[in-house]
Design a protein around this motif. Structure first.
Motif, PDB file in Angstrom:
ATOM      1  N   LEU A 174       0.821  -1.213   0.000  1.00  0.00           N
ATOM      2  CA  LEU A 174       0.000   0.000   0.000  1.00  0.00           C
ATOM      3  C   LEU A 174       0.854   1.262   0.000  1.00  0.00           C
ATOM      4  CD1 LEU A 174      -2.838  -0.943   2.517  1.00  0.00           C
ATOM      5  CD2 LEU A 174      -3.190  -0.201   0.167  1.00  0.00           C
ATOM      6  N   ASN A 175       2.048   1.136   0.565  1.00  0.00           N
ATOM      7  CA  ASN A 175       2.936   2.293   0.659  1.00  0.00           C
ATOM      8  C   ASN A 175       4.095   2.233  -0.333  1.00  0.00           C
ATOM      9  OD1 ASN A 175       2.068   4.150   3.023  1.00  0.00           O
ATOM     10  ND2 ASN A 175       1.783   2.086   3.830  1.00  0.00           N
ATOM     11  N   GLY A 176       3.871   1.475  -1.404  1.00  0.00           N
ATOM     12  CA  GLY A 176       4.818   1.488  -2.517  1.00  0.00           C
ATOM     13  C   GLY A 176       6.025   0.587  -2.390  1.00  0.00           C
ATOM     14  N   LYS A 177       6.049  -0.273  -1.376  1.00  0.00           N
ATOM     15  CA  LYS A 177       7.180  -1.173  -1.183  1.00  0.00           C
ATOM     16  C   LYS A 177       6.753  -2.610  -1.488  1.00  0.00           C
ATOM     17  CE  LYS A 177      10.479  -2.812   2.295  1.00  0.00           C
ATOM     18  NZ  LYS A 177      10.843  -2.788   3.739  1.00  0.00           N
ATOM     19  N   LYS A 178       7.170  -3.116  -2.653  1.00  0.00           N
ATOM     20  CA  LYS A 178       6.789  -4.473  -3.039  1.00  0.00           C
ATOM     21  C   LYS A 178       7.764  -5.485  -2.431  1.00  0.00           C
ATOM     22  CE  LYS A 178       4.531  -3.288  -7.403  1.00  0.00           C
ATOM     23  NZ  LYS A 178       4.456  -3.539  -8.851  1.00  0.00           N
ATOM     24  N   PRO A 179       7.282  -6.682  -2.105  1.00  0.00           N
ATOM     25  CA  PRO A 179       8.180  -7.705  -1.550  1.00  0.00           C
ATOM     26  C   PRO A 179       9.181  -8.175  -2.603  1.00  0.00           C
ATOM     27  CG  PRO A 179       6.023  -8.643  -2.021  1.00  0.00           C
ATOM     28  CD  PRO A 179       5.895  -7.157  -2.234  1.00  0.00           C
ATOM     29  N   ALA A 180      10.320  -8.686  -2.151  1.00  0.00           N
ATOM     30  CA  ALA A 180      11.347  -9.174  -3.078  1.00  0.00           C
ATOM     31  C   ALA A 180      10.787 -10.272  -3.974  1.00  0.00           C
ATOM     32  CB  ALA A 180      12.544  -9.690  -2.283  1.00  0.00           C
ATOM     33  N   SER A 181       9.897 -11.078  -3.420  1.00  0.00           N
ATOM     34  CA  SER A 181       9.209 -12.112  -4.190  1.00  0.00           C
ATOM     35  C   SER A 181       7.724 -12.063  -3.841  1.00  0.00           C
ATOM     36  CB  SER A 181       9.755 -13.504  -3.854  1.00  0.00           C
ATOM     37  OG  SER A 181       8.935 -14.511  -4.429  1.00  0.00           O
ATOM     38  N   PRO A 182       6.835 -12.192  -4.844  1.00  0.00           N
ATOM     39  CA  PRO A 182       5.395 -12.167  -4.546  1.00  0.00           C
ATOM     40  C   PRO A 182       4.906 -13.415  -3.810  1.00  0.00           C
ATOM     41  CG  PRO A 182       5.762 -12.647  -6.863  1.00  0.00           C
ATOM     42  CD  PRO A 182       7.100 -12.299  -6.288  1.00  0.00           C
ATOM     43  N   MET A 183       5.738 -14.464  -3.769  1.00  0.00           N
ATOM     44  CA  MET A 183       5.392 -15.698  -3.060  1.00  0.00           C
ATOM     45  C   MET A 183       6.304 -15.870  -1.857  1.00  0.00           C
ATOM     46  SD  MET A 183       3.596 -18.485  -2.700  1.00  0.00           S
ATOM     47  CE  MET A 183       2.739 -18.780  -4.264  1.00  0.00           C
ATOM     48  N   VAL A 184       5.739 -15.784  -0.659  1.00  0.00           N
ATOM     49  CA  VAL A 184       6.501 -15.944   0.575  1.00  0.00           C
ATOM     50  C   VAL A 184       6.147 -17.296   1.187  1.00  0.00           C
ATOM     51  CG1 VAL A 184       6.959 -15.015   2.869  1.00  0.00           C
ATOM     52  CG2 VAL A 184       6.514 -13.451   0.952  1.00  0.00           C
ATOM     53  N   LEU A 185       7.130 -18.190   1.293  1.00  0.00           N
ATOM     54  CA  LEU A 185       6.897 -19.533   1.809  1.00  0.00           C
ATOM     55  C   LEU A 185       7.456 -19.668   3.219  1.00  0.00           C
ATOM     56  CD1 LEU A 185       7.807 -21.743  -1.298  1.00  0.00           C
ATOM     57  CD2 LEU A 185       5.527 -21.054  -0.515  1.00  0.00           C
ATOM     58  N   ILE A 186       6.628 -20.184   4.128  1.00  0.00           N
ATOM     59  CA  ILE A 186       7.031 -20.412   5.512  1.00  0.00           C
ATOM     60  C   ILE A 186       7.340 -21.899   5.689  1.00  0.00           C
ATOM     61  CG2 ILE A 186       6.307 -20.294   7.919  1.00  0.00           C
ATOM     62  CD1 ILE A 186       4.446 -17.985   7.109  1.00  0.00           C
ATOM     63  N   PRO A 187       8.559 -22.257   6.088  1.00  0.00           N
ATOM     64  CA  PRO A 187       8.931 -23.672   6.229  1.00  0.00           C
ATOM     65  C   PRO A 187       8.081 -24.395   7.267  1.00  0.00           C
ATOM     66  CG  PRO A 187      10.879 -22.255   6.293  1.00  0.00           C
ATOM     67  CD  PRO A 187       9.682 -21.356   6.420  1.00  0.00           C
ATOM     68  N   SER A 188       7.888 -25.693   7.043  1.00  0.00           N
ATOM     69  CA  SER A 188       7.137 -26.538   7.967  1.00  0.00           C
ATOM     70  C   SER A 188       8.108 -27.388   8.771  1.00  0.00           C
ATOM     71  CB  SER A 188       6.186 -27.439   7.172  1.00  0.00           C
ATOM     72  OG  SER A 188       5.518 -28.346   8.024  1.00  0.00           O
ATOM     73  N   THR A 189       7.686 -27.783   9.969  1.00  0.00           N
ATOM     74  CA  THR A 189       8.458 -28.739  10.772  1.00  0.00           C
ATOM     75  C   THR A 189       7.532 -29.885  11.166  1.00  0.00           C
ATOM     76  OG1 THR A 189       7.961 -27.502  12.799  1.00  0.00           O
ATOM     77  CG2 THR A 189      10.035 -27.012  11.700  1.00  0.00           C
ATOM     78  N   LEU A 190       8.084 -31.076  11.275  1.00  0.00           N
ATOM     79  CA  LEU A 190       7.273 -32.247  11.592  1.00  0.00           C
ATOM     80  C   LEU A 190       7.120 -32.404  13.103  1.00  0.00           C
ATOM     81  CD1 LEU A 190       5.877 -34.611  10.018  1.00  0.00           C
ATOM     82  CD2 LEU A 190       7.835 -36.008  10.679  1.00  0.00           C
ATOM     83  N   VAL A 191       5.865 -32.567  13.531  1.00  0.00           N
ATOM     84  CA  VAL A 191       5.565 -32.818  14.944  1.00  0.00           C
ATOM     85  C   VAL A 191       5.185 -34.287  15.073  1.00  0.00           C
ATOM     86  CG1 VAL A 191       4.223 -32.121  16.945  1.00  0.00           C
ATOM     87  CG2 VAL A 191       4.643 -30.480  15.108  1.00  0.00           C
ATOM     88  N   THR A 192       5.871 -35.017  15.931  1.00  0.00           N
ATOM     89  CA  THR A 192       5.621 -36.443  16.111  1.00  0.00           C
ATOM     90  C   THR A 192       5.318 -36.738  17.577  1.00  0.00           C
ATOM     91  OG1 THR A 192       7.919 -37.016  16.628  1.00  0.00           O
ATOM     92  CG2 THR A 192       7.327 -36.882  14.283  1.00  0.00           C
TER      93      THR A 192
END
Length: 310
Positions: A278-296
């Protein structure tokens, strides 16, 4: 006269450099798959917390689309009429939602997709769902020693589900002793849906060693179906890391693991990125991926889940 000219020049310079262009968020619209799912409730709460932290007087409007595309179109129309600055969108249909996205953008609204991709959105913040599917199904291969009959219990065909199934299939295909006996049944993303699909699979397959479900509610339903038909020795894994799955992993169930997501962090990042756009600052990539961790069962004791203090 000199002072006035200097003031005008200063304002012009500020505008040119963007100093005077800061846009405050006054209202945000959030539309999610279903508020009957704690994952989406956490997204809504996380978004509201971050909006209020940044803009204490801002209003947050939350709506449950219930996986109904037409309902979501109406919700976005309502957001446009309400004059929101930002929409966080968990799309009911990643491709078909595009006309609504474009309509919102035409009205000057930034649209950030959350959890699943949405065609035309300004940015997307989601779990690395391919990785999550891989983690959950690597656990199955390990538990079965690389041999056995496995069901992939599918779900609503949003991008997150498609990616999880893709990651799972990659892992299972690499294990020559694993046979995928079904991969196309839709558990509806719900406990009831997972239970109904599993009842059908248990009736159909006398030998079933493991089930990968696309989310935790389906995993819980799958375990309930196995209990109902008194079937033992089935390894169940999923994706979410939800509060219910923490309980399941700590108790006498056949649920063995879940690749965790962080809906709170996801929503908060989406708000920050939306505000930047909204304030003119675009992200470096339009797709931001958050890593997953396995819970056992072995790691659930130290897992900081969705409800942990932030």
């Amino acid at each position: 006269m000199f002072v006035r000219k200097a003031l005008v020049a200063g304002i012009a310079l500020a505008c040119a450099t963007g100093i005077a262009q800061a846009r405050e968020i006054k209202s945000v619209g959030v539309t999610v798959g279903s508020l009957g799912n704690p994952f989406f409730v956490t997204i809504a709460k996380g978004a509201e917390a971050k909006v209020k932290e940044m803009y204490p007087n801002a209003k947050v409007i939350t709506a449950s689309a219930d996986y109904d595309l037409n309902k979501q179109f109406t919700q976005i129309d309502n957001f446009i009429s309400a004059g929101v600055d930002l929409i966080l969108l968990n799309a009911a249909d990643a491709k078909a939602i595009e006309p609504a996205v474009k309509k919102a953008q035409k009205a000057g609204i930034t649209v950030v997709a959350v959890d699943v991709a949405a065609a035309g959105a300004d940015a997307t913040v989601q779990t690395d769902n391919v990785q999550a599917g891989r983690l959950a199904c690597e656990h199955i291969v390990k538990k079965l020693g690389g041999k056995g009959n496995v069901v992939i219990q599918n779900g609503p065909q949003v991008s997150a589900v498609v990616d999880r199934v893709k990651g799972c299939k990659e892992v299972l295909a690499a294990a020559s002793g694993i046979k995928v006996v079904s991969d196309d049944q839709d558990g509806k993303g719900s406990r009831e849906g997972g239970m109904n699909v599993m009842l059908g699979h248990l009736t159909r397959f006398q030998k079933l060693d493991a089930v990968f479900t696309i989310n935790d509610p389906q995993a819980i339903g799958t375990d309930l179906a196995a209990r109902q038909l008194k079937r033992k020795g089935i390894v169940i894994t999923s994706v979410d890391g939800a509060p219910d799955i923490e309980t399941a992993l700590k108790n006498d169930t056949q649920v063995e693991a879940s690749a965790s997501q962080d809906p709170w962090l996801m929503a908060q990042q989406a708000v920050v990125i939306g505000n930047d756009i909204l304030n003119g600052k675009k992200p470096a990539s339009p797709m931001v991926l958050i890593p997953s961790t396995l819970v056992t069962r072995d790691t659930v004791g130290s897992y900081k889940g969705w409800s942990s203090p932030r």
